[in-house]
Design a protein around this motif. Structure first.
Motif, mmCIF file in Angstrom:
data_model
loop_
_atom_site.group_PDB
_atom_site.id
_atom_site.type_symbol
_atom_site.label_atom_id
_atom_site.label_comp_id
_atom_site.label_asym_id
_atom_site.label_seq_id
_atom_site.Cartn_x
_atom_site.Cartn_y
_atom_site.Cartn_z
ATOM 1 N N ALA A 438 -7.531 -3.888 0.679
ATOM 2 C CA ALA A 438 -7.827 -2.520 0.263
ATOM 3 C C ALA A 438 -8.478 -1.700 1.375
ATOM 4 C CB ALA A 438 -8.732 -2.531 -0.968
ATOM 5 N N THR A 440 -7.443 -1.378 4.328
ATOM 6 C CA THR A 440 -6.418 -0.719 5.152
ATOM 7 C C THR A 440 -5.190 -0.278 4.365
ATOM 8 O OG1 THR A 440 -5.490 -2.897 5.688
ATOM 9 C CG2 THR A 440 -7.102 -1.979 7.239
ATOM 10 N N ASN A 441 -5.105 -0.712 3.097
ATOM 11 C CA ASN A 441 -3.924 -0.426 2.284
ATOM 12 C C ASN A 441 -4.321 0.401 1.055
ATOM 13 O OD1 ASN A 441 -1.667 -0.396 0.652
ATOM 14 N ND2 ASN A 441 -1.322 -2.610 0.714
ATOM 15 N N PRO A 442 -3.950 1.682 1.022
ATOM 16 C CA PRO A 442 -4.328 2.535 -0.116
ATOM 17 C C PRO A 442 -3.798 2.019 -1.460
ATOM 18 C CG PRO A 442 -3.512 3.856 1.708
ATOM 19 C CD PRO A 442 -3.229 2.432 2.061
ATOM 20 N N GLU A 445 -6.140 -0.608 -2.644
ATOM 21 C CA GLU A 445 -7.350 0.073 -3.140
ATOM 22 C C GLU A 445 -7.095 0.643 -4.529
ATOM 23 O OE1 GLU A 445 -10.973 1.883 -3.698
ATOM 24 O OE2 GLU A 445 -10.387 0.318 -2.267
ATOM 25 N N HIS A 446 -5.928 1.227 -4.730
ATOM 26 C CA HIS A 446 -5.570 1.775 -6.041
ATOM 27 C C HIS A 446 -5.509 0.658 -7.091
ATOM 28 C CE1 HIS A 446 -3.906 4.463 -9.008
ATOM 29 N NE2 HIS A 446 -2.772 3.780 -9.086
#
Length: 488
Positions: A438, A440-442, A445-446
């Motif tokens: 999360a 670096t990766n949206p 994170e979502h």
């Protein structure tokens, strides 16, 4: 989404008002024995959707200036390191946890009483720790002939040997980390000492279940029997209440069986018994705050099925008797339910049959069922978690949420340094890898942001899970059941 069955705000108001009335009935001082879980009553929140796990504590906050907390703990339980199974912590640790919670909320914690104390070294060390926290500690002792020899109990050689707990407020709530801690004996001992000092005081009991003004066969009350199947608790009509008032109410066997002894103890202390029945002693108003009876019935029937699966798993692990499982089967019949009515069971079994390996299924808040299968990288529970988060976040099924940069080091650590032959990630490791991704990766994170939506969701696994996976689901607030099968 489970339909709400309970008016929590009404409960907070009516319950606190009823306790104030009981305080007044006894002239201004009441010892209130708090049965069940005071802070985190997850059973009540499952069988009465809308009931918040901390409702009873929030209700006491309505009486904040009148209440003080006394915690009772059996010194023998400290010595044996007795564990509160739902939280996985020892009783003494739970006392510390509860003290911190009560203090943080602004409730006055006046003392801890070590019951059945006879100088146990571990209990004495625990006392030193409590005193270091500014908590007064008192000792209560074994009383020969308790509870039957009332003449001896209510004497200087009985209750008179116990320390008198110094209290200063109108409502003294006596609570504990679990059953067998000596709450009732603590309250009665205090009544004896107060009476000897010329102080007017009374006793009442707060026990959420069984709910006295629901029928004995109501699924909410049957779910309570299921929850205590291993203790042999049985709901029964209160014969004393029926005889005194001609009104049918429900209590449980231990309170009914103990009532004649309590009457004798009250008469020896006060000169009379203020109550005509075990139901009279209670102050519970939960039954008056159910706003959707059918929703409560449905939720309770589902809880009975969950308890049945838990009994099967405990029996498989050698921790539950066949008698307990038979009782749970009987309660399912009484409630008119079968395991097949748990919506996640059939999809999990079907997925396992299709793949030839362990699988799991989850029902999301909108009723959608998602499944997870075992793969080279993930166990079925881990795959299920990721699939559920993707569905909740409206993400495509084929999206890879976890970066190899996060995944590979964990597998490398497990296999090459920790001695695991199986590189598959457990649920906790999967969530750690997801949180690393999360950064670096949206999309990851979502997915993380969907975790709170899992609370209250139902999950079924076709195999018994590891303690690690069970704890992860518990922390997420997921209602987990498993087939009584070891991992193949």
């Amino acid at each position: 989404m489970m339909q709400s069955a309970f008016d929590n705000e009404k409960y907070l108001q009516t319950q606190s008002a009823h306790i104030r009335d009981r305080i007044a009935q006894f002239g201004g001082k009441l010892y209130l024995e708090f049965g069940g879980k005071l802070y985190d009553d997850f059973h009540a929140s499952r069988v009465l959707p809308g009931f918040q796990p901390d409702s009873k504590l929030r209700m006491l906050l309505q009486l904040k200036d009148q209440v003080e907390m006394v915690l009772a703990i059996n010194a023998g339980d400290i010595e044996k390191n007795k564990v509160r199974e739902d939280l996985g912590i020892t009783y003494d640790r739970d006392v510390i946890r509860l003290i911190d919670i009560f203090r943080e909320l602004g409730l006055y914690v006046s003392s801890v009483v070590l019951t059945r104390f006879h100088g146990q070294a571990v209990a004495t060390a625990f006392q030193s720790r409590l005193e270091g926290m500014g908590i007064r500690v008192y000792h209560h002792y074994d009383i020969a002939g308790y509870p039957a020899d009332t003449a001896h109990i209510v004497s200087d050689q009985g209750f008179g040997r116990n320390d008198y707990i110094e209290t200063s407020r109108e409502l003294v709530v006596v609570t504990a980390p679990g059953p067998g801690s000596g709450k009732l004996a603590t309250c009665l001992s205090q009544l004896y000492h107060e009476h000897k000092r010329g102080i007017t005081a009374g006793y009442a009991k707060f026990e959420t279940f069984p709910i006295w003004n629901l029928s004995i066969s109501h699924p909410v009350n049957l779910a309570y029997e299921a929850a205590t199947a291993d203790l042999n608790d049985v709901n029964m009509i209160d014969p004393f209440h029926l005889d005194a008032y001609g009104v049918t109410t429900v209590n449980y066997n231990r309170d009914v069986e103990a009532f004649p002894v309590l009457v004798a103890i009250f008469e020896n202390i006060l000169g009379h018994c203020p109550y005509k029945s075990p139901t009279d002693m209670g102050v519970n108003m939960v039954g008056n705050c159910i706003v959707d009876d059918e929703a409560a019935r449905y939720a309770s029937r589902q809880e009975i099925i969950r308890r049945y699966y838990a009994g099967l798993v405990e029996q498989k692990r050698g921790k539950a008797s066949e008698e307990t499982v038979r009782k749970l089967e009987m309660l399912m019949k009484k409630a008119g339910v079968s395991p097949e009515e748990r919506s996640v069971v059939a999809p999990a079994l079907k997925r396992a049959q299709e793949t030839g390996d362990a699988a799991a299924a989850m029902e999301l808040p909108d009723g959608t069922i998602v499944t997870g299968k075992t793969s080279e990288l993930l166990g079925a529970s881990s795959a299920l978690l990721l699939n559920a988060l993707k569905k909740l976040g409206h993400m495509p099924d084929d999206l890879h949420l976890i970066s190899p940069v996060a995944l590979d080091p964990i597998q490398h650590l497990k296999v090459n340094y920790l001695g695991n032959r199986n590189p598959r990630l457990h649920t906790d490791e999967t969530l750690i890898a997801l949180s690393i991704s999360a950064a670096t990766n949206p999309m990851a994170e979502h997915a993380m942001q969907q975790l709170s939506k899992l609370r209250g969701c139902d999950v079924h696994s076709t195999v018994m899970l590891s303690p690690v996976d069970e704890r992860t689901f518990k922390r997420l607030g997921v209602n987990l059941t498993c087939e009584p099968q070891f991992v193949g």
